[in-house]
Each structure stands twice: as C-alpha cells, then as structure tokens.
Design an enzyme around this catalytic site. Structure first.
Site, PDB file in Angstrom:
ATOM      1  N   GLU A  18      -2.652  -9.193   3.522  1.00  0.00           N
ATOM      2  CA  GLU A  18      -2.821  -9.806   4.844  1.00  0.00           C
ATOM      3  C   GLU A  18      -4.262 -10.246   5.088  1.00  0.00           C
ATOM      4  OE1 GLU A  18      -4.348  -5.838   5.264  1.00  0.00           O
ATOM      5  OE2 GLU A  18      -2.437  -6.531   4.435  1.00  0.00           O
ATOM      6  N   GLY A  68      -6.045   6.056  -1.744  1.00  0.00           N
ATOM      7  CA  GLY A  68      -6.546   7.191  -2.500  1.00  0.00           C
ATOM      8  C   GLY A  68      -5.499   7.790  -3.411  1.00  0.00           C
ATOM      9  N   CYS A 114       0.821  -1.202   0.000  1.00  0.00           N
ATOM     10  CA  CYS A 114       0.000   0.000   0.000  1.00  0.00           C
ATOM     11  C   CYS A 114       0.867   1.268   0.000  1.00  0.00           C
ATOM     12  CB  CYS A 114      -0.981  -0.043   1.165  1.00  0.00           C
ATOM     13  SG  CYS A 114      -2.375   1.102   0.961  1.00  0.00           S
ATOM     14  N   HIS A 139      -3.882  -5.116  -0.039  1.00  0.00           N
ATOM     15  CA  HIS A 139      -3.615  -5.670   1.289  1.00  0.00           C
ATOM     16  C   HIS A 139      -3.672  -7.203   1.297  1.00  0.00           C
ATOM     17  CE1 HIS A 139      -3.704  -1.934   3.759  1.00  0.00           C
ATOM     18  NE2 HIS A 139      -4.334  -1.489   2.693  1.00  0.00           N
TER      19      HIS A 139
END
Length: 380
Positions: A356, A308, A264, A354
C-alpha cells in the site's frame, strides 16, 4: 505506561535494554516510563505512518535516520486513529518543523498521545547492538521514573516478550465498517482487520472495490455475510503462532475457493493455513528500502516492511498442501526470508511486506491489480 508532558526537552531520560546495556539522553514526547520490544526502522522518511501503524503495537521503535521530526505532523498521513508504538527513540529531533502541511511538532504529538520517548542518544550504536544481539525487551524512563539502573533493569526483565503475544484483537476494529469504492463499484471484498493500515482499503477502493472491514474476531459466516468477491487478511502485531482463529477462518475461505490476498500478518496466516511453520527473526525487517524479488516475474522491488516473524517454507520447491500446490513467490534479497506465497491450484496469494506504500515506494502497487485479476477470473 505512566506519563506526563511538562519540561520534556530538558528532562534526563534513560533507555535500558534487557541485557543490561544502558543509554542516557533527554526525554522526547511524554515524560514517564514505557516498556516494549526494541526494534529499529531504517526508513529515512514516513515517520508519521510508522508511528500510526498498528503493527508496531508494544514495540519501542529506534529510528536509524539521525534527524527526525523535520516535517512535523499533519492530519492527512495517519494510518490509524492513534499512535501505536510503545516508545520512540531518536538521535537529533528537529527543533522547528518545516512543511506546508505541518500542523504541530512531532514532540508535541507524542506528548499529547502519552508516548514516552528519548532523544540525544547514539542510535547507530543501539542499532548495531540490536543487530548483533537481536530484538529484545526495553524500557524508557524519564522524570520521576528514573531510578537506579539495576532497579530499572529488573522492571524491563519483568515485561512481557513479543514471542507468544496475541495482539491483533487489541488493535483491530470492534465494529464492521465499509470503505466505499471510488467511482464505479466493481467488486466487494471482506477485509479481516488484524491491524489494518488506512491506506490499504483506500488502494482497493481506487480500483473499484467496496471494502467491508471486519473485526479480527470475525467468523467464516461473518465473512460470507457480505457476499464477497474476494477476501483480504491484513497486517497486524504479535506472534502468528498464537493466531489460531484467523488461521481457521482463512482455511474456511480456501475451502470455498474465494480469491484471497494477505499482507504481512496475513502472509503468516496463509503460511500457517497451508501447514507451514513460522519463526521469529533475529531483528526483523522494518523500513521502506528492502529489496524483494518477485519470482513470478524476476522483477526486483524496493519495498516497505514491518515484520519480526516469518514463514518457514522451502524456497526452491513446490509444496503439497491441503489446498493444493503452493510455492514461495517473493524472497528478500538481503537474507532469503520468505516474502510471499501463492497457491497454484486456487486463487490465493500473499506478501510479507506492504504494497500500500504508506509511507514507502510504489514498486509493489501491482499486487492490488493482481488481486483484482483473480476476482475477474473467478467471476468469468
């Protein structure tokens, strides 16, 4: 933010966007006022993980799923020690939570942590507005905070914007800590905390990795003081264009050739470290149902997102960088946004989403195994 918690369910509330559009509903959670960037999340489950994700710092999250709070709040699914969203917007909150792990209602948890929210509004209309006009500043006002609409709009327009915001140090740990390996220890990883989610070091620990989580202010010397086999850069909030310090630290890691993995915000940091630019998306990607293609395998994954901003890198060519050749490894199939980078001449890669899987699909869990493979290759 100012808050109180009495009589929230029957208290009128107003949501005011910076372009002047107004939505009226009822207070949800704490009563008072709050400001942030209005964004929407398309996840139908996992609201507790969303609320406690540090990447949502200074954002007011609009849930597109109409029913929120059905499973209450438990003590196991927190991704950090607190709720980070600035405000919360739902259409139909659950009247009574029902789940064997539930310990309290979502409304109670929001109130206890001073999170101002609003319910009973047309979240579909609000989401369509944000898709058409883009993410923007917003305020939620309830109780004594409700004033004339023009006065509230002026307050919203005075609030800081997300573009240019440097926020990672506000959410990161201030002291290093260690997440021990589960079972036999195989590797040591230095993880730079830019807003890390709790499940991320856990996924590495499951693979025999001892994770040393370091503050966002950590230096290259701090990173190598733990004698790492690999270095990880986490997710986090804010504008990557402001993150000069993490970029400098990552460049130091790339110079040494240590295996590197970023998620990210970490993907945006890698992009900047390689010389690419970043830009703000119109309304971003947030949810647990985003289709991404891994270009190295051709496989399409359903993935969890919260970003974003994105990296501005060429999709269909290999780029020369100060650290060797680089290419886009993953791409979003909805809009062709860059979702991953990898170096071809050094052991480094990153993804924008993500893996995870908290909360979200497990399609991308293999990325942690890919990180392990890089460390095994370096050791060999």
């Amino acid at each position: 933010m100012t808050t109180s918690t009495r009589g929230a369910a029957k208290t009128p509330a107003v949501l005011v966007l910076e372009d002047g559009r107004v939505f009226r509903g009822r207070a949800y959670g704490a009563v008072g006022e709050t400001f942030g960037e209005a964004v929407f999340s398309t996840g139908m489950t996992g609201y507790q993980e969303t609320l406690t994700d540090p990447s949502y710092h200074r954002q007011v999250v609009v849930m597109t799923a109409p029913h929120v709070g059905n499973t209450g709040v438990n003590d196991e699914d927190m991704e950090s020690k607190r709720i980070w969203v600035s405000g919360y917007v739902v259409r139909d909150p659950a009247r009574v939570p029902s789940n064997w792990r539930s310990r309290r209602s979502l409304d109670e948890e929001l109130a206890a942590q001073g999170v101002v929210g609003i319910s009973g509004i047309d979240t579909r209309a609000l989401t369509r507005h944000l898709r058409e006009r883009g993410a923007m500043r917003v305020g939620i006002f309830s109780g004594d905070a409700v004033k004339d609409d023009s006065a509230l709009l002026a307050r919203v327009q005075e609030a800081p914007q997300m573009k240019g915001a440097d926020l990672s140090a506000e959410v990161a740990t201030t002291e290093p800590y260690v997440v021990p390996a589960i079972g036999e220890k195989k590797f040591t990883v230095a993880a730079v905390d830019l807003g890390i989610k709790g499940m991320t070091p856990h996924r590495m620990a499951e693979r025999g990795i001892e994770v040393h989580v370091l503050p966002a202010t950590a230096t290259v010397e701090d990173v190598y003081a733990v004698n790492p086999d690999g270095v990880f850069f986490s997710n986090g909030p804010g504008d990557p264009a402001t993150a000069d310090h993490p970029v400098s630290v990552m460049q130091g890691v790339l110079e040494r050739g240590t295996p590197l993995f970023g998620i990210c915000f970490g993907n945006q940091i890698l992009g900047r470290a390689l010389g690419f630019g970043t830009y703000k998306l119109k309304y971003g990607h947030r949810g647990i149902n985003q289709p991404v293609q891994d270009r190295t395998t051709g496989k399409v994954e359903v993935t969890a997102h919260n970003h974003g901003f994105a990296v501005d890198a060429p999709l269909d060519q290999v780029s020369d960088t100060p650290f060797g050749r680089a290419e886009v490894s993953h791409v979003c199939l909805n809009d062709n946004v860059v979702e991953g980078l990898q170096l071809l001449d050094r052991p480094a890669f990153s993804v924008q989403y993500h893996p995870e899987a908290a909360a979200g699909p497990h399609d991308a869990a293999y990325l942690f195994d890919r990180f392990v493979s890089l460390m095994e290759g370096q050791r060999a």
